[in-house]
Scaffold this motif. Sequence first.
Motif, PDB file in Angstrom:
ATOM      1  N   ASP A 208       0.843  -1.195   0.000  1.00 15.77           N
ATOM      2  CA  ASP A 208       0.000   0.000   0.000  1.00 15.77           C
ATOM      3  C   ASP A 208       0.881   1.248   0.000  1.00 15.77           C
ATOM      4  N   GLY A 209       0.412   2.259  -0.672  1.00 17.57           N
ATOM      5  CA  GLY A 209       1.207   3.489  -0.732  1.00 17.57           C
ATOM      6  C   GLY A 209       0.722   4.331  -1.888  1.00 17.57           C
ATOM      7  N   THR A 210       1.442   5.422  -2.153  1.00 18.57           N
ATOM      8  CA  THR A 210       0.952   6.341  -3.183  1.00 18.57           C
ATOM      9  C   THR A 210       0.917   5.703  -4.567  1.00 18.57           C
ATOM     10  N   LEU A 211       1.945   4.902  -4.891  1.00 16.33           N
ATOM     11  CA  LEU A 211       1.967   4.306  -6.225  1.00 16.33           C
ATOM     12  C   LEU A 211       0.728   3.419  -6.426  1.00 16.33           C
ATOM     13  N   LYS A 212       0.436   2.582  -5.420  1.00 21.54           N
ATOM     14  CA  LYS A 212      -0.717   1.691  -5.521  1.00 21.54           C
ATOM     15  C   LYS A 212      -2.005   2.503  -5.665  1.00 21.54           C
ATOM     16  N   GLU A 213      -2.115   3.560  -4.855  1.00 22.02           N
ATOM     17  CA  GLU A 213      -3.316   4.407  -4.952  1.00 22.02           C
ATOM     18  C   GLU A 213      -3.456   5.034  -6.329  1.00 22.02           C
ATOM     19  N   LYS A 214      -2.318   5.511  -6.855  1.00 21.89           N
ATOM     20  CA  LYS A 214      -2.362   6.149  -8.172  1.00 21.89           C
ATOM     21  C   LYS A 214      -2.767   5.146  -9.258  1.00 21.89           C
ATOM     22  N   ILE A 215      -2.234   3.922  -9.154  1.00 24.28           N
ATOM     23  CA  ILE A 215      -2.573   2.898 -10.157  1.00 24.28           C
ATOM     24  C   ILE A 215      -4.070   2.572 -10.060  1.00 24.28           C
ATOM     25  N   GLN A 216      -4.530   2.396  -8.812  1.00 22.85           N
ATOM     26  CA  GLN A 216      -5.960   2.079  -8.636  1.00 22.85           C
ATOM     27  C   GLN A 216      -6.858   3.209  -9.117  1.00 22.85           C
ATOM     28  N   TYR A 217      -6.443   4.423  -8.827  1.00 21.07           N
ATOM     29  CA  TYR A 217      -7.226   5.582  -9.266  1.00 21.07           C
ATOM     30  C   TYR A 217      -7.308   5.615 -10.787  1.00 21.07           C
ATOM     31  N   TYR A 218      -6.151   5.369 -11.424  1.00 25.84           N
ATOM     32  CA  TYR A 218      -6.133   5.389 -12.889  1.00 25.84           C
ATOM     33  C   TYR A 218      -7.013   4.272 -13.458  1.00 25.84           C
ATOM     34  N   LEU A 261      10.534   0.128 -10.834  1.00 28.19           N
ATOM     35  CA  LEU A 261      10.248   0.954  -9.661  1.00 28.19           C
ATOM     36  C   LEU A 261      11.463   1.778  -9.240  1.00 28.19           C
ATOM     37  N   LYS A 262      12.631   1.199  -9.477  1.00 27.52           N
ATOM     38  CA  LYS A 262      13.852   1.865  -9.046  1.00 27.52           C
ATOM     39  C   LYS A 262      14.203   3.046  -9.955  1.00 27.52           C
ATOM     40  N   ASN A 263      13.946   2.867 -11.272  1.00 24.03           N
ATOM     41  CA  ASN A 263      14.432   3.864 -12.244  1.00 24.03           C
ATOM     42  C   ASN A 263      13.408   4.924 -12.647  1.00 24.03           C
ATOM     43  N   HIS A 264      12.158   4.799 -12.206  1.00 22.15           N
ATOM     44  CA  HIS A 264      11.133   5.729 -12.696  1.00 22.15           C
ATOM     45  C   HIS A 264      10.321   6.341 -11.557  1.00 22.15           C
ATOM     46  N   THR A 265       9.800   7.542 -11.820  1.00 25.00           N
ATOM     47  CA  THR A 265       8.915   8.165 -10.840  1.00 25.00           C
ATOM     48  C   THR A 265       7.542   7.501 -10.928  1.00 25.00           C
TER      49      THR A 265
END
Length: 412
Positions: A208-218, A261-265
């Motif tokens: 859980d975290g911002t990336l997961k939230e952003k993916i789910q939102y999208y 995940l390491k190389n991209h925002t």
Amino acid sequence: MNYFLSIILIFLIFEYILEIISKYYNLRSLKTNLPLEFNNFYSQKKYTLSQEYTRENIKFTIYTSTLNLLIMISVISFGGFNYLDLFLRNFNINNDVFLGVLYFVIIILFNTILSLPKSYYSTFYIEQKYGFNKSTKTLFVSDTVKQIFLSMIIGSIIIFLLLSTYEYIGQYAWLFCWFFLSIIIVLMPIIYINIIAPIFNKFQKLEDGTLKEKIQYYSQKVKFPLSEIYIVDGSKRSSHSNAYFTGFGSNKRIVLFDTLLKNHTDDEIIAIIAHEVGHYKKKHIVTNTVISIFSIGIMFYLLEFFIKNQLLFDAFKMDYISNYAGIVFFSILYSPINVFLSIVLNAYSRKNEFDADKYSVETIDDKKNLILALKNLSVSNLSNLNPHPFYVFLNYSHPPILKRIEAIQNLK
Ligand SMILES: [Zn+2]
């Protein structure tokens, strides 16, 4: 000379020459000036490194293709396929299906063993030299052993079923084989992600975290039926990165390489995911599956006319006629059609990549992050920024990066 043999030899050599010419052009089109688009993005030093990487890879594949051609021509001219058949017939196996499975297994094994030095050199010399290789020799050995076992098991089952059909059904065997392989093509992504991929890699759910939230939102925004997001430890072997998704209907999984995940925002990752979703929404995956099912249908239909053709068996200097050897020889005879098909499919795939980029930009309403993601990907993969158009025409399933960026910038 037997005309099947002439066709096969002429085409093997023609294909080889085509490959060498395209590679030669590709080597020549390497440019030392950094493209404007990549200013401040690539240091001149790293850019030069990317060209050395490309050059070394091209040269290496020229050597391996030459070797493969020589091996293939020698095996055919010295009747290698017949020697293997005679050797297996010594064991008094009175069942053509089992004999055929053994015949195939040995050919697969022979091919795998032949390709080992090539993949060893590529991993531990070339990839190592340019900092991509993260694999160890122990991992390489365990991967190889697993791959050999898997290809033997899966290969044997498929070949057993195909040969049984030809042995016992006769006339409409091609229809049954077509049907059966179509099911495998449809189920393969599921088999791959659930059974095969976990043998080689670890999959973990994205925390859980911002990336997961952003993916789910999208995915909610574009109504993409996402069920899970997984991270796969691709960095265990290589620092090349990737993202893909699999699954049927309302049960889609997104798989992200940990290297990504390491190389991209986060925003770049969303742009990459949006591109993958674009493939799904524009029905590229369904279309590709339909095309492969259709093309193997044609292949099995044509196989009917050649499977027990005396002239084809003479071309390979065979003493005995059998279904299994007929399938092997037909697949060699069929390779010109395969080359042609792959050129057409690559062109279609390049068009789809532009469409998926367009979808990503439209649904995120932003060009910047996809362009950044593409640039970052090509910098970290040391991609060739100036491939020759003829080489692209023959081999590229994705458009060259600069063409993609240009197309994105031209979008309204
Ligand atoms: Zn794509």
